[in-house]
Write a protein that holds these residues in place. Structure first.
Motif, PDB file in Angstrom:
ATOM      1  N   ALA A 167      -3.551   6.984   2.398  1.00 15.35           N
ATOM      2  CA  ALA A 167      -2.370   6.198   2.772  1.00 15.35           C
ATOM      3  C   ALA A 167      -2.821   4.972   3.557  1.00 15.35           C
ATOM      4  N   TYR A 168      -2.428   3.788   3.091  1.00  9.62           N
ATOM      5  CA  TYR A 168      -2.683   2.543   3.816  1.00  9.62           C
ATOM      6  C   TYR A 168      -1.420   2.178   4.587  1.00  9.62           C
ATOM      7  N   ALA A 169      -1.583   1.858   5.858  1.00  3.98           N
ATOM      8  CA  ALA A 169      -0.420   1.525   6.690  1.00  3.98           C
ATOM      9  C   ALA A 169      -0.710   0.307   7.547  1.00  3.98           C
ATOM     10  N   ASN A 170       0.228  -0.628   7.585  1.00  2.00           N
ATOM     11  CA  ASN A 170       0.116  -1.791   8.455  1.00  2.00           C
ATOM     12  C   ASN A 170       0.429  -1.393   9.889  1.00  2.00           C
ATOM     13  N   ALA A 171      -0.426  -1.786  10.809  1.00  2.37           N
ATOM     14  CA  ALA A 171      -0.202  -1.479  12.219  1.00  2.37           C
ATOM     15  C   ALA A 171       0.328  -2.695  12.964  1.00  2.37           C
ATOM     16  N   TYR A 172       0.859  -2.444  14.150  1.00  2.00           N
ATOM     17  CA  TYR A 172       1.234  -3.476  15.110  1.00  2.00           C
ATOM     18  C   TYR A 172       2.449  -4.311  14.709  1.00  2.00           C
ATOM     19  N   ASP A 174       4.953  -5.205   9.516  1.00  2.00           N
ATOM     20  CA  ASP A 174       5.464  -4.788   8.206  1.00  2.00           C
ATOM     21  C   ASP A 174       6.938  -4.413   8.312  1.00  2.00           C
ATOM     22  N   PHE A 175       7.786  -5.204   7.667  1.00  2.00           N
ATOM     23  CA  PHE A 175       9.223  -4.926   7.682  1.00  2.00           C
ATOM     24  C   PHE A 175       9.616  -3.961   6.569  1.00  2.00           C
ATOM     25  N   GLN A 176       9.019  -4.136   5.369  1.00  4.92           N
ATOM     26  CA  GLN A 176       9.398  -3.307   4.227  1.00  4.92           C
ATOM     27  C   GLN A 176       8.988  -1.848   4.400  1.00  4.92           C
ATOM     28  N   VAL A 177       7.755  -1.626   4.844  1.00  5.87           N
ATOM     29  CA  VAL A 177       7.258  -0.254   5.030  1.00  5.87           C
ATOM     30  C   VAL A 177       6.603  -0.161   6.411  1.00  5.87           C
ATOM     31  N   PRO A 178       7.374   0.113   7.445  1.00  5.93           N
ATOM     32  CA  PRO A 178       6.817   0.206   8.806  1.00  5.93           C
ATOM     33  C   PRO A 178       5.727   1.272   8.911  1.00  5.93           C
ATOM     34  N   THR A 179       4.932   1.176   9.955  1.00  8.95           N
ATOM     35  CA  THR A 179       3.775   2.059  10.128  1.00  8.95           C
ATOM     36  C   THR A 179       4.153   3.531  10.050  1.00  8.95           C
ATOM     37  N   GLN A 180       5.195   3.922  10.759  1.00 10.50           N
ATOM     38  CA  GLN A 180       5.557   5.339  10.795  1.00 10.50           C
ATOM     39  C   GLN A 180       5.994   5.843   9.428  1.00 10.50           C
ATOM     40  N   VAL A 218      -8.229  -1.118  11.480  1.00 10.49           N
ATOM     41  CA  VAL A 218      -8.191  -0.673  12.870  1.00 10.49           C
ATOM     42  C   VAL A 218      -8.925   0.654  12.991  1.00 10.49           C
ATOM     43  N   ALA A 219      -8.554   1.602  12.140  1.00 10.74           N
ATOM     44  CA  ALA A 219      -9.171   2.923  12.183  1.00 10.74           C
ATOM     45  C   ALA A 219      -8.860   3.689  10.904  1.00 10.74           C
ATOM     46  N   ILE A 220      -9.730   4.635  10.598  1.00 12.36           N
ATOM     47  CA  ILE A 220      -9.501   5.560   9.489  1.00 12.36           C
ATOM     48  C   ILE A 220      -9.530   6.968  10.070  1.00 12.36           C
ATOM     49  N   LYS A 241      -5.969   8.390   6.310  1.00 15.54           N
ATOM     50  CA  LYS A 241      -5.010   7.356   6.651  1.00 15.54           C
ATOM     51  C   LYS A 241      -5.758   6.132   7.173  1.00 15.54           C
ATOM     52  N   VAL A 242      -5.518   5.003   6.536  1.00 17.33           N
ATOM     53  CA  VAL A 242      -6.205   3.761   6.868  1.00 17.33           C
ATOM     54  C   VAL A 242      -5.204   2.821   7.527  1.00 17.33           C
ATOM     55  N   PHE A 243      -5.428   2.512   8.799  1.00 17.59           N
ATOM     56  CA  PHE A 243      -4.513   1.636   9.532  1.00 17.59           C
ATOM     57  C   PHE A 243      -5.073   0.216   9.511  1.00 17.59           C
ATOM     58  N   ILE A 244      -4.258  -0.698   8.965  1.00 20.75           N
ATOM     59  CA  ILE A 244      -4.673  -2.070   8.709  1.00 20.75           C
ATOM     60  C   ILE A 244      -4.041  -3.026   9.728  1.00 20.75           C
ATOM     61  N   ASP A 245      -4.790  -4.035  10.124  1.00 15.24           N
ATOM     62  CA  ASP A 245      -4.285  -5.075  11.022  1.00 15.24           C
ATOM     63  C   ASP A 245      -4.407  -6.423  10.313  1.00 15.24           C
TER      64      ASP A 245
END
Length: 245
Positions: free
Chosen positions: A9-14, A17-23, A83-85, A122-126
C-alpha cells in the motif's frame, strides 16, 4: 487480497492528499494497536537484519524480501521521497462477536484490523517538495503537539535499546513496542497521528503528483515530479514477479 503473495500500500503522508488521505490509503485507525514493524526510513542506509538464531527460516526469508523491496538503483538506500516502509505480519483474524455497537468508529476499527491481518508492506510517501504550488508555513498555534513520522522514527531509532521498553505510552508520544533489539514497532494509532502532522499547508495535489497523472500534456508537466515514485512502484512489482518461484 489474501490470495496474493505480497500486498503493498502506497500512502501520501503529511496532509497533501485530498482524494485518498493517509488513513484511508494505509487503512490506519486511531483506535487500533496493530503493530507495524519498521523496515527502513529515509535517514537510514540499511535495514536491520537480525541473526539467523533469532529468526526461523520463514521469518528470515521475509526480512530478506524486505531488503530486496527497498533497494533503489542497486545501492540499498531508501529514496528521499519515501518517509518510511513498514510491514504488518500476516495472522489469523476473525470478526469479534457483536457487542451491540455498530457505530462508524467500531466498523472502521474492524475494517482496519481485518486488512492489517492479511500482512502488508506500507510505503509512506512525502511529495511536499514535488507539488508545483509552494506551501504556507502553519502558525504555531495550529500545529499539533504530536511529532511527525520522520521525527518520531528518528527519536525512537536513536534511543538506546532497553529490554524494559515495551510501551512508552501517551506521555512518551507513542505506544511503540520494541520486541527485539534493533527492531522498531509502531502501532496503527501512532502512524495515524504522526503521518497527518505537518508544519506547512500545501495545496492538495499530492495524489495526482504521486501517481504522476498524465492524462493530458498539462497534467503531465504539472505532475512530472511524481514519476520517480511510480518508477519505484513499477520496479518493486517487477522484482516481485521475477522472484516468484
Amino acid at each position: 487480497l489474501r490470495n496474493f503473495r505480497q500486498r503493498v500500500a502506497y500512502a501520501n503522508a503529511y496532509g497533501t492528499d485530498f482524494q485518498v488521505p493517509t488513513q484511508t490509503a494505509a487503512f490506519l485507525c486511531e483506535d487500533s494497536d496493530v503493530c507495524h514493524t519498521l523496515i527502513t526510513h529515509r535517514d537510514r542506509k540499511e535495514i536491520h537484519i537480525e541473526s539467523e538464531k533469532s529468526r526461523n527460516n520463514g521469518e528470515q526469508n521475509e526480512l530478506e524480501n524486505d531488503r530486496s523491496f527497498i533497494e533503489d538503483s542497486g545501492n540499498g538506500e531508501c529514496p528521499s521521497f519515501v518517509v518510511a516502509i513498514l510491514r504488518t505480519d500476516q495472522q489469523p483474524w476473525s470478526s469479534p462477536s457483536s457487542s451491540g455497537s455498530d457505530s462508524p468508529s467500531s466498523e472502521l476499527l474492524k475494517m482496519s484490523q481485518a486488512l492489517d491481518a492479511l500482512g502488508w508492506k506500507k510505503v509512506f510517501i512525502d511529495v511536499r517538495n514535488r507539488i508545483p504550488v509552494p506551501g504556507i508555513t502553519m502558525p504555531a498555534w495550529l500545529r499539533s503537539s504530536w511529532r511527525c513520522l520522520d521525527d518520531l522514527i528518528k527519536d525512537l531509532t536513536h534511543r538506546p535499546y532497553r529490554s524494559e521498553d515495551q510501551n512508552i505510552g501517551e506521555n512518551g508520544g507513542t505506544s511503540m513496542d520494541t520486541r527485539n533489539e534493533g527492531e522498531c514497532v509502531l502501532t496503527s494509532k501512532d502512524l495515524a497521528r504522526s503521518t497527518t502532522i505537518a508544519e506547512t499547508l500545501h495545496f492538495p495535489l499530492g495524489h495526482t503528483v504521486m501517481v504522476a497523472n498524465s492524462k493530458s500534456e498539462t497534467y503531465s508537466k504539472l505532475n512530472s515530479q511524481g514519476r520517480p515514485v511510480m518508477d519505484k512502484l513499477s520496479e518493486d512489482m517487477i522484482r516481485e514477479v521475477l522472484m516468484f518461484e
